[in-house]
Scaffold this motif. Structure first.
Motif, PDB file in Angstrom:
ATOM      1  N   ALA A  24       0.829  -1.201   0.000  1.00 34.91           N
ATOM      2  CA  ALA A  24       0.000   0.000   0.000  1.00 34.91           C
ATOM      3  C   ALA A  24       0.866   1.254   0.000  1.00 34.91           C
ATOM      4  N   VAL A  25       1.902   1.251   0.844  1.00 37.04           N
ATOM      5  CA  VAL A  25       2.806   2.401   0.926  1.00 37.04           C
ATOM      6  C   VAL A  25       3.580   2.574  -0.387  1.00 37.04           C
ATOM      7  N   ILE A  26       4.042   1.460  -0.941  1.00 36.72           N
ATOM      8  CA  ILE A  26       4.780   1.525  -2.206  1.00 36.72           C
ATOM      9  C   ILE A  26       3.878   2.018  -3.330  1.00 36.72           C
ATOM     10  N   ALA A  27       2.633   1.547  -3.346  1.00 37.22           N
ATOM     11  CA  ALA A  27       1.698   1.986  -4.373  1.00 37.22           C
ATOM     12  C   ALA A  27       1.472   3.489  -4.301  1.00 37.22           C
ATOM     13  N   ALA A  28       1.306   3.986  -3.078  1.00 35.33           N
ATOM     14  CA  ALA A  28       1.103   5.419  -2.905  1.00 35.33           C
ATOM     15  C   ALA A  28       2.345   6.201  -3.323  1.00 35.33           C
ATOM     16  N   SER A  29       3.510   5.669  -2.992  1.00 36.09           N
ATOM     17  CA  SER A  29       4.756   6.386  -3.281  1.00 36.09           C
ATOM     18  C   SER A  29       5.021   6.487  -4.772  1.00 36.09           C
ATOM     19  N   LYS A  30       4.513   5.554  -5.545  1.00 31.68           N
ATOM     20  CA  LYS A  30       4.777   5.542  -6.982  1.00 31.68           C
ATOM     21  C   LYS A  30       4.213   6.761  -7.701  1.00 31.68           C
ATOM     22  N   ILE A  31       3.151   7.332  -7.157  1.00 28.73           N
ATOM     23  CA  ILE A  31       2.520   8.442  -7.871  1.00 28.73           C
ATOM     24  C   ILE A  31       2.849   9.799  -7.234  1.00 28.73           C
ATOM     25  N   ALA A  66       5.670  11.545  -7.552  1.00 25.63           N
ATOM     26  CA  ALA A  66       6.652  12.342  -8.309  1.00 25.63           C
ATOM     27  C   ALA A  66       7.882  12.673  -7.475  1.00 25.63           C
ATOM     28  N   GLY A  67       8.315  11.676  -6.664  1.00 25.50           N
ATOM     29  CA  GLY A  67       9.528  11.877  -5.885  1.00 25.50           C
ATOM     30  C   GLY A  67       9.341  12.643  -4.594  1.00 25.50           C
ATOM     31  N   GLN A  68       8.092  12.998  -4.238  1.00 22.59           N
ATOM     32  CA  GLN A  68       7.866  13.817  -3.052  1.00 22.59           C
ATOM     33  C   GLN A  68       7.513  12.989  -1.822  1.00 22.59           C
ATOM     34  N   TRP A  69       7.180  11.728  -2.010  1.00 26.18           N
ATOM     35  CA  TRP A  69       6.807  10.890  -0.870  1.00 26.18           C
ATOM     36  C   TRP A  69       7.829   9.766  -0.813  1.00 26.18           C
ATOM     37  N   GLN A  70       8.987  10.060  -0.273  1.00 28.65           N
ATOM     38  CA  GLN A  70      10.065   9.094  -0.256  1.00 28.65           C
ATOM     39  C   GLN A  70       9.955   8.215   0.984  1.00 28.65           C
ATOM     40  N   LEU A  71      10.366   6.981   0.845  1.00 24.50           N
ATOM     41  CA  LEU A  71      10.265   6.031   1.942  1.00 24.50           C
ATOM     42  C   LEU A  71      11.589   5.318   2.122  1.00 24.50           C
ATOM     43  N   GLY A  72      12.146   5.382   3.315  1.00 25.52           N
ATOM     44  CA  GLY A  72      13.415   4.720   3.578  1.00 25.52           C
ATOM     45  C   GLY A  72      13.215   3.252   3.927  1.00 25.52           C
ATOM     46  N   GLY A  73      14.313   2.520   3.929  1.00 21.92           N
ATOM     47  CA  GLY A  73      14.236   1.093   4.193  1.00 21.92           C
ATOM     48  C   GLY A  73      13.697   0.777   5.574  1.00 21.92           C
ATOM     49  N   GLU A  74      14.089   1.553   6.584  1.00 24.66           N
ATOM     50  CA  GLU A  74      13.608   1.281   7.944  1.00 24.66           C
ATOM     51  C   GLU A  74      12.114   1.455   8.036  1.00 24.66           C
ATOM     52  N   ALA A  75      11.598   2.505   7.351  1.00 25.77           N
ATOM     53  CA  ALA A  75      10.144   2.739   7.377  1.00 25.77           C
ATOM     54  C   ALA A  75       9.417   1.600   6.704  1.00 25.77           C
ATOM     55  N   THR A  76       9.994   1.078   5.588  1.00 29.02           N
ATOM     56  CA  THR A  76       9.361  -0.024   4.878  1.00 29.02           C
ATOM     57  C   THR A  76       9.254  -1.253   5.783  1.00 29.02           C
TER      58      THR A  76
END
Length: 227
Positions: free
Chosen positions: A202-209, A211-221
């Motif tokens: 769900a988080v990855i899906a949201a991050s894909k759209i 445009a680079g503004q919703w970045q997610l680090g490995g620890e958060a994942t």
């Protein structure tokens, strides 16, 4: 409607830019009530106290904002309040995305005062304004996901924002003052609406759209998937 009834909220964490926008609005609408907010929480607090706002000028990069999540939340929670994004990001994809999430316009910060005045006038007249050289109809293949994200309720948007920050169910429950069972129900609804099987997806899906503004680090994942 006379100008004396207008109420604006300028939402930006840069005081100098807020001041410039205030001067622009004061010139156009001398009798309007103009409020300033430096974080998304400030905006929502003002709207909770009095939702009778004619226009919000919203920066995408300020405290409380994660990409377009703040815009998504405002449009879901306060659907009757027009929002114009005023951003330093001039990427055509970001502009199209903002419009798809319900913005009434998108004004790049690099534009001059006269263009900003024109844009605000267009929106206040009930029209939409975006830079004329941006093709809003262009398809980058993520339209279905954007549509799915747009179906989230305000509370579900907040839960998804917190998931992206790596919060666990019990932490989200504490932040929202609800039970863990309620949070689990929201997470299940989010997964169903987005057509994914896990919190991480769900988080990855949201991050894909974003445009680079919703970045997610490995620890958060890792935290987002831990339950």
């Amino acid at each position: 409607m006379s100008a004396t009834t207008y109420r604006f909220i300028i939402a930006d964490d840069h005081p100098l830019f807020r001041g410039a926008l205030r001067q622009t609005l004061e010139t156009q609408f001398p009798d309007a009530a103009i409020e300033e907010a430096g974080a998304l929480e400030d905006v929502t607090n003002r709207l909770e106290q009095d939702g009778d706002v004619d226009l919000i000028l919203l920066d995408l990069s300020m405290p409380g904002m994660r990409g377009f999540s703040g815009l998504m939340y405002l449009r879901a929670q306060y659907a009757g309040v027009p929002v114009v994004v005023v951003s330093a990001n001039e990427d055509p994809q970001a502009i199209r995305r903002a419009v798809e999430f319900g913005a009434s316009g998108f004004i790049p910060k690099s534009h001059g005062i006269e263009v900003i005045r024109e844009a605000i006038s267009e929106v206040m007249s009930g029209n939409m304004w975006t830079p004329p050289d941006v093709d809003l109809a262009a398809d980058d293949g993520s339209g279905d996901l954007v549509q799915r994200l747009s179906t989230l309720t305000p509370q579900q948007v907040r839960v998804l924002m917190m998931l992206s920050e790596g919060l666990l169910n019990k932490q989200i429950a504490y932040e929202l003052s609800v039970s863990e069972a309620t949070v689990k129900a929201h997470v299940s609804a989010i997964l169903q609406k987005l057509g994914v099987e896990s919190r991480t997806q769900a988080v990855i899906a949201a991050s894909k759209i974003e445009a680079g503004q919703w970045q997610l680090g490995g620890e958060a994942t890792e935290a987002a998937s831990a339950q």
